[in-house]
Design a protein around this motif. Structure first.
Motif, PDB file in Angstrom:
ATOM      1  N   ALA A  22      58.498 -49.289  -4.948  1.00  0.00           N
ATOM      2  CA  ALA A  22      58.238 -48.283  -3.976  1.00  0.00           C
ATOM      3  C   ALA A  22      56.557 -47.934  -3.197  1.00  0.00           C
ATOM      4  O   ALA A  22      56.058 -47.694  -3.803  1.00  0.00           O
ATOM      5  N   SER A  23      56.346 -47.501  -2.547  1.00  0.00           N
ATOM      6  CA  SER A  23      55.275 -47.445  -1.984  1.00  0.00           C
ATOM      7  C   SER A  23      55.060 -45.871  -2.226  1.00  0.00           C
ATOM      8  O   SER A  23      55.708 -45.462  -2.438  1.00  0.00           O
ATOM      9  N   GLN A  24      53.700 -46.045  -1.915  1.00  0.00           N
ATOM     10  CA  GLN A  24      53.135 -44.209  -1.934  1.00  0.00           C
ATOM     11  C   GLN A  24      53.408 -43.736  -1.597  1.00  0.00           C
ATOM     12  O   GLN A  24      54.320 -42.185  -1.254  1.00  0.00           O
ATOM     13  N   ARG A  25      53.837 -44.141  -0.164  1.00  0.00           N
ATOM     14  CA  ARG A  25      54.190 -43.301   1.102  1.00  0.00           C
ATOM     15  C   ARG A  25      55.036 -43.234   0.829  1.00  0.00           C
ATOM     16  O   ARG A  25      55.616 -42.121   0.995  1.00  0.00           O
ATOM     17  N   ALA A  26      56.220 -43.665   0.628  1.00  0.00           N
ATOM     18  CA  ALA A  26      57.863 -43.819   0.509  1.00  0.00           C
ATOM     19  C   ALA A  26      57.912 -42.499  -0.287  1.00  0.00           C
ATOM     20  O   ALA A  26      58.902 -41.785  -0.190  1.00  0.00           O
ATOM     21  N   LEU A  27      57.478 -42.621  -1.342  1.00  0.00           N
ATOM     22  CA  LEU A  27      57.779 -42.087  -2.960  1.00  0.00           C
ATOM     23  C   LEU A  27      57.069 -40.444  -2.288  1.00  0.00           C
ATOM     24  O   LEU A  27      58.052 -39.451  -2.855  1.00  0.00           O
ATOM     25  N   GLU A  53      64.487 -26.895   7.709  1.00  0.00           N
ATOM     26  CA  GLU A  53      64.990 -27.527   8.469  1.00  0.00           C
ATOM     27  C   GLU A  53      64.404 -28.763   8.809  1.00  0.00           C
ATOM     28  O   GLU A  53      63.973 -29.352   9.496  1.00  0.00           O
ATOM     29  N   ASP A  54      62.999 -27.454   9.489  1.00  0.00           N
ATOM     30  CA  ASP A  54      62.431 -28.233  10.305  1.00  0.00           C
ATOM     31  C   ASP A  54      61.266 -28.739   9.872  1.00  0.00           C
ATOM     32  O   ASP A  54      61.131 -30.061  10.611  1.00  0.00           O
ATOM     33  N   GLN A  55      60.777 -28.511   8.700  1.00  0.00           N
ATOM     34  CA  GLN A  55      60.032 -29.483   7.417  1.00  0.00           C
ATOM     35  C   GLN A  55      60.593 -31.372   7.853  1.00  0.00           C
ATOM     36  O   GLN A  55      59.488 -31.745   7.947  1.00  0.00           O
ATOM     37  N   ILE A  56      61.846 -31.230   7.581  1.00  0.00           N
ATOM     38  CA  ILE A  56      63.022 -32.622   7.061  1.00  0.00           C
ATOM     39  C   ILE A  56      62.666 -33.163   8.797  1.00  0.00           C
ATOM     40  O   ILE A  56      62.734 -34.127   8.202  1.00  0.00           O
ATOM     41  N   THR A  57      62.973 -32.037   9.975  1.00  0.00           N
ATOM     42  CA  THR A  57      62.372 -32.589  11.194  1.00  0.00           C
ATOM     43  C   THR A  57      61.561 -33.790  11.231  1.00  0.00           C
ATOM     44  O   THR A  57      61.181 -34.898  12.152  1.00  0.00           O
ATOM     45  N   VAL A  58      60.383 -32.661  11.093  1.00  0.00           N
ATOM     46  CA  VAL A  58      58.791 -32.953  11.286  1.00  0.00           C
ATOM     47  C   VAL A  58      59.052 -34.258  10.937  1.00  0.00           C
ATOM     48  O   VAL A  58      58.639 -34.775  11.277  1.00  0.00           O
ATOM     49  N   LEU A  59      59.102 -34.373   9.508  1.00  0.00           N
ATOM     50  CA  LEU A  59      59.165 -35.496   8.984  1.00  0.00           C
ATOM     51  C   LEU A  59      60.046 -36.624   9.443  1.00  0.00           C
ATOM     52  O   LEU A  59      59.381 -37.909   9.230  1.00  0.00           O
ATOM     53  N   ASP A  60      60.812 -36.339   9.420  1.00  0.00           N
ATOM     54  CA  ASP A  60      62.038 -37.778  10.601  1.00  0.00           C
ATOM     55  C   ASP A  60      61.709 -37.980  11.013  1.00  0.00           C
ATOM     56  O   ASP A  60      61.329 -39.251  11.696  1.00  0.00           O
ATOM     57  N   LYS A  61      61.147 -37.332  12.459  1.00  0.00           N
ATOM     58  CA  LYS A  61      60.056 -37.783  14.079  1.00  0.00           C
ATOM     59  C   LYS A  61      59.258 -38.394  13.489  1.00  0.00           C
ATOM     60  O   LYS A  61      59.133 -38.983  14.874  1.00  0.00           O
ATOM     61  N   PHE A 118      56.602 -39.102  10.507  1.00  0.00           N
ATOM     62  CA  PHE A 118      56.185 -39.913   9.548  1.00  0.00           C
ATOM     63  C   PHE A 118      57.673 -40.923   8.767  1.00  0.00           C
ATOM     64  O   PHE A 118      56.794 -41.210   8.048  1.00  0.00           O
ATOM     65  N   LYS A 119      58.699 -40.754   9.686  1.00  0.00           N
ATOM     66  CA  LYS A 119      59.733 -41.783   9.047  1.00  0.00           C
ATOM     67  C   LYS A 119      59.075 -43.104   9.654  1.00  0.00           C
ATOM     68  O   LYS A 119      58.564 -43.666  10.773  1.00  0.00           O
ATOM     69  N   ALA A 120      59.298 -44.061   8.391  1.00  0.00           N
ATOM     70  CA  ALA A 120      58.114 -45.246   8.902  1.00  0.00           C
ATOM     71  C   ALA A 120      59.771 -46.800   9.235  1.00  0.00           C
ATOM     72  O   ALA A 120      60.594 -46.003   9.462  1.00  0.00           O
TER      73      ALA A 120
END
Length: 70
Positions: A2-7, A58-66, A68-70
């Protein structure tokens, strides 16, 4: 491998989910066994604090998904 980003993304997401589960467990204890919790005379306030923590993660997860998700 896995890439560093994915980890990092996985670690952040797993951490947030873990924190949410701890808050949920605390809320369940407050709701089901509040008599045994002497240090918290303001049960509703303690539950509200746990809910605020859940919302933050929950907000952190949403922001990551919106954003920074590849």
């Amino acid at each position: 491998m896995a890439s560093q980003r994915a980890l990092l993304m996985k670690a952040l997401t797993v951490h947030a989910h873990g924190e949410i589960e701890m808050c949920r467990a605390n809320i369940e204890v407050y709701l089901n066994a509040s008599v045994g919790i002497g240090e918290h005379s303001d049960i509703t306030g303690a539950i509200a604090q746990e809910l605020d923590k859940i919302a933050r993660y929950e907000d952190q997860i949403t922001v990551l998904d919106k954003y920074f998700k590849a």
